[in-house]
Design a protein around this motif. Structure first.
Motif: not given
Length: 249
Positions: A4, A33, A44, A77, A92, A96
């Motif tokens: 990403s 992110q 991503p 995250l 997500w 990520q």
């Protein structure tokens, strides 16, 4: 491989040269992110591992900074952070996190980092991996192996010694002198393997210079040097493994 876009520091700054996308929630510009405005996790985007961490495609990497960014992003995250969020945000964050782990594992390792950059440049190394060896054994095919020219004589002599040792072991015999000689040759190979890593690191600096200001021909020359060095190193690594299997059998 893809990852990403990137964010290298806690201020969620979009690094120069990154592709920029609008946040799905607030519509403002986003980093890799998270949104730089509302902080929402983002789906991503398909960019490389260097960009994921806000790094240029260079091989000299500040590992301490990489590690710091990794742990910071890991906390942000973590799935627990999004336990009460919408389903897509939870998904997500997991995606990520997975990309973050893949990017970090690749970039922190000097050899994997070099191999990855070469793949980004369209170059694949020779099939000298353990997986290729096992596949060849299972299929009966001959594995592709190119003996480095500077090792031809040494490998020839080593293979003779290994075949002799295998024959002795089948007969239940031992030749201490032969075992000692093969052990010495193995040690020399291990030293060459380590020396090639140090040589590779000098090539990094050359690459970092031409990656920024060099011509296509300059890039190709440095790239070819690294490919040749890694192929030699991979060959030696597998040769050492093969020698160890015979000695330990």
């Amino acid at each position: 491989m893809s990852s990403s876009e990137s964010k290298s520091n806690s201020a969620l700054i979009i690094m120069p040269g990154e592709a920029k996308h609008a946040c799905w929630s607030c519509g403002e510009m986003r980093a890799a992110q998270f949104s730089t405005a509302c902080g929402k996790v983002q789906p991503p985007a398909p960019v490389d591992y260097f960009s994921f961490f806000g790094l240029p495609r260079k091989l000299n990497v500040d590992i301490a900074r990489l590690e710091k960014d990794f742990y910071e992003l890991s906390r942000k995250l973590h799935p627990d952070t999004y336990a009460q969020a919408e389903g897509r945000e939870q998904e997500w964050s997991l995606e990520q996190s997975s990309r973050l782990n893949d990017a970090y594992r690749t970039l922190k390792d000097p050899v994997k980092r070099t191999q990855y950059l070469l793949r980004l440049e369209g170059v694949e190394l020779e099939e000298q991996s353990k997986a290729a060896t096992e596949k060849a054994r299972a299929s009966g095919e001959v594995k592709k192996q190119v003996v480095p020219p500077d090792l031809l004589e040494e490998v020839f002599e080593l293979n003779i010694g290994l075949e002799e040792l295998k024959a002795q072991k089948k007969l239940g015999e031992d030749d201490p002198a032969l075992i000692e000689e093969i052990g010495r040759q193995k040690l020399e190979l291990e030293e060459k393997h380590e020396a090639l890593l140090q040589e590779l690191k000098t090539d990094w600096s050359e690459w970092d210079k031409v990656a920024e200001n060099g011509s296509d021909d300059d890039r190709r020359k440095v790239r070819d040097k690294m490919v040749d060095l890694l192929n030699r190193r991979n060959y030696i690594r597998n040769l050492v493994r093969d020698v160890s299997e015979v000695l330990e059998s």
